[in-house]
Scaffold this motif. Structure first.
Motif, PDB file in Angstrom:
ATOM      1  N   ASP A 106       0.834  -1.215   0.000  1.00 39.12           N
ATOM      2  CA  ASP A 106       0.000   0.000   0.000  1.00 39.12           C
ATOM      3  C   ASP A 106       0.864   1.258   0.000  1.00 39.12           C
ATOM      4  N   ALA A 107       1.894   1.261   0.838  1.00 37.48           N
ATOM      5  CA  ALA A 107       2.769   2.436   0.921  1.00 37.48           C
ATOM      6  C   ALA A 107       3.478   2.679  -0.409  1.00 37.48           C
ATOM      7  N   CYS A 108       3.929   1.619  -1.048  1.00 33.79           N
ATOM      8  CA  CYS A 108       4.608   1.764  -2.339  1.00 33.79           C
ATOM      9  C   CYS A 108       3.632   2.219  -3.420  1.00 33.79           C
ATOM     10  N   MET A 109       2.409   1.705  -3.391  1.00 30.33           N
ATOM     11  CA  MET A 109       1.400   2.121  -4.373  1.00 30.33           C
ATOM     12  C   MET A 109       1.086   3.611  -4.222  1.00 30.33           C
ATOM     13  N   GLU A 110       1.129   4.116  -2.997  1.00 24.68           N
ATOM     14  CA  GLU A 110       0.846   5.531  -2.764  1.00 24.68           C
ATOM     15  C   GLU A 110       1.933   6.435  -3.340  1.00 24.68           C
ATOM     16  N   GLU A 111       3.124   5.890  -3.581  1.00 25.48           N
ATOM     17  CA  GLU A 111       4.206   6.669  -4.177  1.00 25.48           C
ATOM     18  C   GLU A 111       3.993   6.883  -5.673  1.00 25.48           C
ATOM     19  N   LEU A 112       3.149   6.040  -6.287  1.00 27.29           N
ATOM     20  CA  LEU A 112       2.857   6.182  -7.718  1.00 27.29           C
ATOM     21  C   LEU A 112       1.836   7.293  -7.919  1.00 27.29           C
ATOM     22  N   GLU A 113       1.824   7.871  -9.111  1.00 26.72           N
ATOM     23  CA  GLU A 113       0.782   8.825  -9.453  1.00 26.72           C
ATOM     24  C   GLU A 113      -0.547   8.086  -9.397  1.00 26.72           C
ATOM     25  N   GLU A 114      -1.610   8.812  -9.058  1.00 30.23           N
ATOM     26  CA  GLU A 114      -2.909   8.174  -8.831  1.00 30.23           C
ATOM     27  C   GLU A 114      -3.386   7.352 -10.025  1.00 30.23           C
ATOM     28  N   PRO A 141      -3.166   6.248 -25.531  1.00 31.53           N
ATOM     29  CA  PRO A 141      -2.757   5.267 -26.538  1.00 31.53           C
ATOM     30  C   PRO A 141      -2.244   3.975 -25.886  1.00 31.53           C
ATOM     31  N   LEU A 142      -2.345   2.879 -26.612  1.00 34.25           N
ATOM     32  CA  LEU A 142      -1.949   1.565 -26.113  1.00 34.25           C
ATOM     33  C   LEU A 142      -0.498   1.555 -25.639  1.00 34.25           C
ATOM     34  N   ASN A 143       0.422   2.109 -26.424  1.00 34.03           N
ATOM     35  CA  ASN A 143       1.832   2.110 -26.023  1.00 34.03           C
ATOM     36  C   ASN A 143       2.078   2.954 -24.781  1.00 34.03           C
ATOM     37  N   THR A 144       1.307   3.998 -24.598  1.00 33.47           N
ATOM     38  CA  THR A 144       1.422   4.807 -23.376  1.00 33.47           C
ATOM     39  C   THR A 144       1.048   3.968 -22.169  1.00 33.47           C
ATOM     40  N   MET A 145      -0.021   3.173 -22.298  1.00 35.66           N
ATOM     41  CA  MET A 145      -0.441   2.316 -21.187  1.00 35.66           C
ATOM     42  C   MET A 145       0.639   1.280 -20.872  1.00 35.66           C
ATOM     43  N   ARG A 146       1.247   0.708 -21.892  1.00 35.96           N
ATOM     44  CA  ARG A 146       2.325  -0.261 -21.659  1.00 35.96           C
ATOM     45  C   ARG A 146       3.481   0.399 -20.895  1.00 35.96           C
ATOM     46  N   THR A 147       3.807   1.618 -21.290  1.00 41.14           N
ATOM     47  CA  THR A 147       4.886   2.350 -20.628  1.00 41.14           C
ATOM     48  C   THR A 147       4.514   2.654 -19.173  1.00 41.14           C
ATOM     49  N   TRP A 148       3.266   3.096 -18.948  1.00 46.00           N
ATOM     50  CA  TRP A 148       2.809   3.370 -17.580  1.00 46.00           C
ATOM     51  C   TRP A 148       3.018   2.149 -16.696  1.00 46.00           C
ATOM     52  N   LEU A 149       2.546   0.999 -17.170  1.00 44.78           N
ATOM     53  CA  LEU A 149       2.615  -0.206 -16.349  1.00 44.78           C
ATOM     54  C   LEU A 149       4.064  -0.652 -16.123  1.00 44.78           C
ATOM     55  N   ARG A 150       4.873  -0.625 -17.174  1.00 40.88           N
ATOM     56  CA  ARG A 150       6.261  -1.049 -17.032  1.00 40.88           C
ATOM     57  C   ARG A 150       6.990  -0.158 -16.023  1.00 40.88           C
ATOM     58  N   ARG A 151       6.871   1.150 -16.180  1.00 37.41           N
ATOM     59  CA  ARG A 151       7.553   2.082 -15.265  1.00 37.41           C
ATOM     60  C   ARG A 151       7.014   1.968 -13.842  1.00 37.41           C
ATOM     61  N   SER A 152       5.708   1.783 -13.722  1.00 38.40           N
ATOM     62  CA  SER A 152       5.103   1.649 -12.393  1.00 38.40           C
ATOM     63  C   SER A 152       5.608   0.399 -11.692  1.00 38.40           C
ATOM     64  N   LEU A 153       5.706  -0.699 -12.413  1.00 35.54           N
ATOM     65  CA  LEU A 153       6.214  -1.934 -11.803  1.00 35.54           C
ATOM     66  C   LEU A 153       7.674  -1.794 -11.396  1.00 35.54           C
ATOM     67  N   LEU A 154       8.458  -1.080 -12.199  1.00 38.06           N
ATOM     68  CA  LEU A 154       9.849  -0.835 -11.818  1.00 38.06           C
ATOM     69  C   LEU A 154       9.928  -0.012 -10.531  1.00 38.06           C
ATOM     70  N   LYS A 155       9.088   1.022 -10.426  1.00 33.85           N
ATOM     71  CA  LYS A 155       9.070   1.844  -9.210  1.00 33.85           C
ATOM     72  C   LYS A 155       8.626   1.015  -8.014  1.00 33.85           C
ATOM     73  N   LEU A 156       7.623   0.159  -8.201  1.00 33.17           N
ATOM     74  CA  LEU A 156       7.155  -0.687  -7.099  1.00 33.17           C
ATOM     75  C   LEU A 156       8.254  -1.648  -6.645  1.00 33.17           C
ATOM     76  N   ARG A 157       8.974  -2.236  -7.609  1.00 32.42           N
ATOM     77  CA  ARG A 157      10.053  -3.147  -7.264  1.00 32.42           C
ATOM     78  C   ARG A 157      11.119  -2.420  -6.443  1.00 32.42           C
ATOM     79  N   GLU A 158      11.513  -1.225  -6.894  1.00 33.33           N
ATOM     80  CA  GLU A 158      12.509  -0.441  -6.167  1.00 33.33           C
ATOM     81  C   GLU A 158      12.022  -0.126  -4.758  1.00 33.33           C
TER      82      GLU A 158
END
Length: 179
Positions: free
Chosen positions: A124-132, A158-175
């Motif tokens: 939850d704390a890590c998810m709160e660090e992401l943009e809403e 756009p579809l590629n924007t969504m892919r980028t959002w998810l990839r970057r978000s998962l990287l931030k969550l992992r960190e």
């Protein structure tokens, strides 16, 4: 109502046209209320959510871009997101995770339960660090199972924007989780 008509009303609403807003409400509120009621399962909360939805529509009508998304889809996305926000406000996500775990393994020992609860709070704390919107996209992809295309439609990107959002978000969550 035809999507082009809704888009025209949204354009007028973005200019502050109260009559267009009233007509938009008259034409679209039954569908948006149905979305809220289906998600929330409570008529009172659905009515509250609907009020908030139309406040957001009034404030954000200028952000609607007819070329990127259908007007009806844009309104439905606002309704779904608002209803989900109401669910989130009911209780912290960590508690939902805890309850689901308790149901799945009622014989779990207290130490195991404490570890799971702590992990839920860290997530939850890590998810709160992401943009809403990014956090919402991650939840909808990995909890609700929405596809990239469905998410792109919901968030009107756009579809590629969504892919980028998810990839970057998962990287931030992992960190965040590795700290």
């Amino acid at each position: 109502m035809i999507d082009e008509d809704i888009a025209g009303l949204l354009g007028r609403v973005s200019l502050g046209d109260r009559d267009a807003f009233a007509e938009l409400y008259r034409q679209t509120s039954p569908k948006l209320f149905g979305i809220c009621l289906r998600i929330l399962g409570n008529r009172g909360e659905a009515e509250e959510a609907l009020q908030e939805i139309y406040v957001k529509i009034w404030q954000r009508a200028g952000r609607f871009s007819q070329g990127q998304a259908a007007a009806g889809s844009w309104l439905a996305a606002i309704a779904r997101n608002q209803a989900i926000d109401f669910i989130r406000a009911r209780k912290p996500a960590a508690n939902v995770i805890d309850e689901a775990y308790d149901l799945a393994d009622p014989a779990a020992d207290p130490e195991k339960l404490a570890v799971v609860r702590a992990e839920g709070r860290r997530i939850d704390a890590c998810m709160e660090e992401l943009e809403e919107d990014r956090a919402e996209a991650v939840r909808r992809a990995y909890v609700e199972g929405l596809s990239y295309q469905e998410l792109a439609d919901v968030f009107a990107v756009p579809l590629n924007t969504m892919r980028t959002w998810l990839r970057r978000s998962l990287l931030k969550l992992r960190e965040c989780m590795e700290r």
